[in-house]
Design a protein around this motif. Structure first.
Motif, PDB file in Angstrom:
ATOM      1  N   LEU A   1       0.810  -1.137  -0.086  1.00 48.48           N
ATOM      2  CA  LEU A   1       0.085   0.127   0.204  1.00 48.48           C
ATOM      3  C   LEU A   1       0.932   1.536  -0.069  1.00 48.48           C
ATOM      4  O   LEU A   1       1.909   1.210   0.549  1.00 48.48           O
ATOM      5  CB  LEU A   1      -0.961   0.066   1.067  1.00 48.48           C
ATOM      6  CG  LEU A   1      -1.976  -1.108   1.462  1.00 48.48           C
ATOM      7  CD1 LEU A   1      -2.761  -0.891   2.658  1.00 48.48           C
ATOM      8  CD2 LEU A   1      -2.803  -1.535   0.536  1.00 48.48           C
ATOM      9  N   GLU A   2       0.372   2.017  -0.712  1.00 46.72           N
ATOM     10  CA  GLU A   2       0.811   3.671  -0.378  1.00 46.72           C
ATOM     11  C   GLU A   2      -0.245   4.684  -0.348  1.00 46.72           C
ATOM     12  O   GLU A   2      -1.076   4.761  -0.739  1.00 46.72           O
ATOM     13  CB  GLU A   2       1.569   4.083  -1.790  1.00 46.72           C
ATOM     14  CG  GLU A   2       2.036   5.495  -1.729  1.00 46.72           C
ATOM     15  CD  GLU A   2       2.538   6.065  -3.306  1.00 46.72           C
ATOM     16  OE1 GLU A   2       3.731   6.315  -3.207  1.00 46.72           O
ATOM     17  OE2 GLU A   2       1.937   5.599  -4.248  1.00 46.72           O
ATOM     18  N   LEU A   3      -0.064   5.366   0.890  1.00 52.28           N
ATOM     19  CA  LEU A   3      -1.164   6.450   1.310  1.00 52.28           C
ATOM     20  C   LEU A   3      -0.942   7.382   0.255  1.00 52.28           C
ATOM     21  O   LEU A   3      -0.221   7.939  -0.218  1.00 52.28           O
ATOM     22  CB  LEU A   3      -0.750   6.872   2.471  1.00 52.28           C
ATOM     23  CG  LEU A   3      -1.790   8.125   3.292  1.00 52.28           C
ATOM     24  CD1 LEU A   3      -2.978   7.312   3.334  1.00 52.28           C
ATOM     25  CD2 LEU A   3      -1.352   8.455   4.509  1.00 52.28           C
TER      26      LEU A   3
ATOM     27  N   PHE B   1      -5.828   5.107  -0.424  1.00 54.52           N
ATOM     28  CA  PHE B   1      -4.599   4.183  -0.730  1.00 54.52           C
ATOM     29  C   PHE B   1      -4.409   3.872  -2.343  1.00 54.52           C
ATOM     30  O   PHE B   1      -5.510   3.512  -2.679  1.00 54.52           O
ATOM     31  CB  PHE B   1      -4.532   2.948   0.179  1.00 54.52           C
ATOM     32  CG  PHE B   1      -4.363   3.176   1.649  1.00 54.52           C
ATOM     33  CD1 PHE B   1      -3.225   3.570   2.273  1.00 54.52           C
ATOM     34  CD2 PHE B   1      -5.447   3.254   2.380  1.00 54.52           C
ATOM     35  CE1 PHE B   1      -3.121   3.706   3.650  1.00 54.52           C
ATOM     36  CE2 PHE B   1      -5.226   3.384   3.805  1.00 54.52           C
ATOM     37  CZ  PHE B   1      -4.209   3.746   4.328  1.00 54.52           C
TER      38      PHE B   1
ATOM     39  N   ALA C   1      -2.665   0.438  -4.139  1.00 53.88           N
ATOM     40  CA  ALA C   1      -2.242  -0.791  -3.833  1.00 53.88           C
ATOM     41  C   ALA C   1      -1.767  -1.513  -5.125  1.00 53.88           C
ATOM     42  O   ALA C   1      -2.294  -1.083  -6.269  1.00 53.88           O
ATOM     43  CB  ALA C   1      -3.187  -1.618  -3.217  1.00 53.88           C
TER      44      ALA C   1
ATOM     45  N   PRO D   1      -1.363  -6.141   4.759  1.00 57.58           N
ATOM     46  CA  PRO D   1      -1.342  -4.542   4.690  1.00 57.58           C
ATOM     47  C   PRO D   1      -2.077  -4.011   5.922  1.00 57.58           C
ATOM     48  O   PRO D   1      -2.030  -2.808   6.277  1.00 57.58           O
ATOM     49  CB  PRO D   1      -2.134  -4.313   3.290  1.00 57.58           C
ATOM     50  CG  PRO D   1      -2.540  -5.584   2.927  1.00 57.58           C
ATOM     51  CD  PRO D   1      -1.829  -6.690   3.571  1.00 57.58           C
TER      52      PRO D   1
ATOM     53  N   THR E   1       1.968   0.934   4.988  1.00 55.03           N
ATOM     54  CA  THR E   1       2.192   1.177   3.575  1.00 55.03           C
ATOM     55  C   THR E   1       3.740   0.799   3.168  1.00 55.03           C
ATOM     56  O   THR E   1       4.332   0.224   4.199  1.00 55.03           O
ATOM     57  CB  THR E   1       1.793   2.968   3.525  1.00 55.03           C
ATOM     58  OG1 THR E   1       3.007   3.146   4.313  1.00 55.03           O
ATOM     59  CG2 THR E   1       0.489   3.251   4.061  1.00 55.03           C
TER      60      THR E   1
ATOM     61  N   GLU F   1       3.819   2.687   8.819  1.00 55.64           N
ATOM     62  CA  GLU F   1       2.641   1.956   9.521  1.00 55.64           C
ATOM     63  C   GLU F   1       1.762   3.354  10.299  1.00 55.64           C
ATOM     64  O   GLU F   1       2.382   4.077  11.048  1.00 55.64           O
ATOM     65  CB  GLU F   1       2.917   0.901  10.491  1.00 55.64           C
ATOM     66  CG  GLU F   1       3.761  -0.088  10.019  1.00 55.64           C
ATOM     67  CD  GLU F   1       4.075  -1.188  10.906  1.00 55.64           C
ATOM     68  OE1 GLU F   1       3.910  -0.975  12.449  1.00 55.64           O
ATOM     69  OE2 GLU F   1       4.501  -2.395  10.688  1.00 55.64           O
TER      70      GLU F   1
END
Length: 141
Positions: A17-19, A36, A38, A84, A120, A124
């Protein structure tokens, strides 16, 4: 990729994941909104690959955002996996919050509090919530 929901994110170790965006909403039904991206590998995250999925995680207005692991320095044994999102019903951070933030007194009619860890690519996030978040698959972005 499949449609995202909470059950998939709690069970799989396949996605990174990436915020994208984070909102703390005031006086709304959902107080914490986290958007997010993904992907199945970090390269797709780093290169903004078009195949990434996009989804929203919404916690209700009684949820408490506690920041990142680096802020607390509390390490959890139950986090020795690559999922995740991890849901803990008993954790060091949850015990700390009960002792120092009086979470056992506030909103007791809403039931027990769970500790959610959202991981992410590079950090976290920790959220305490009486209910599971809603995950809305928003396709690709």
């Amino acid at each position: 990729m499949v449609n995202f929901d909470l059950d998939i994110l709690l069970a799989t170790e396949e996605y990174i994941l990436e915020l994208d965006k984070f909102h703390l909403e005031r006086n709304e039904h959902f107080a914490i909104n986290m958007y997010f991206h993904a992907a199945t590998d970090a390269t797709k995250i780093l290169t903004d690959d078009e195949s990434r999925k996009y989804f929203l995680v919404q916690f209700d207005k009684y949820a408490m955002f506690l920041g990142t692991l680096e802020e607390h320095g509390i390490h959890e044994d139950d986090l020795k996996n690559q999922r995740p999102i991890v849901k803990l019903s008993d954790s060091k951070l949850l015990s700390f919050a009960k002792e120092n933030m009086q979470t056992q007194v506030a909103n007791t009619d809403r039931g027990p509090i769970s500790h959610f860890v959202i991981r992410t690519f590079d950090q976290e996030f920790h959220v305490l919530s009486h209910s599971d978040p809603i995950v809305i698959d928003m396709g690709k972005k």
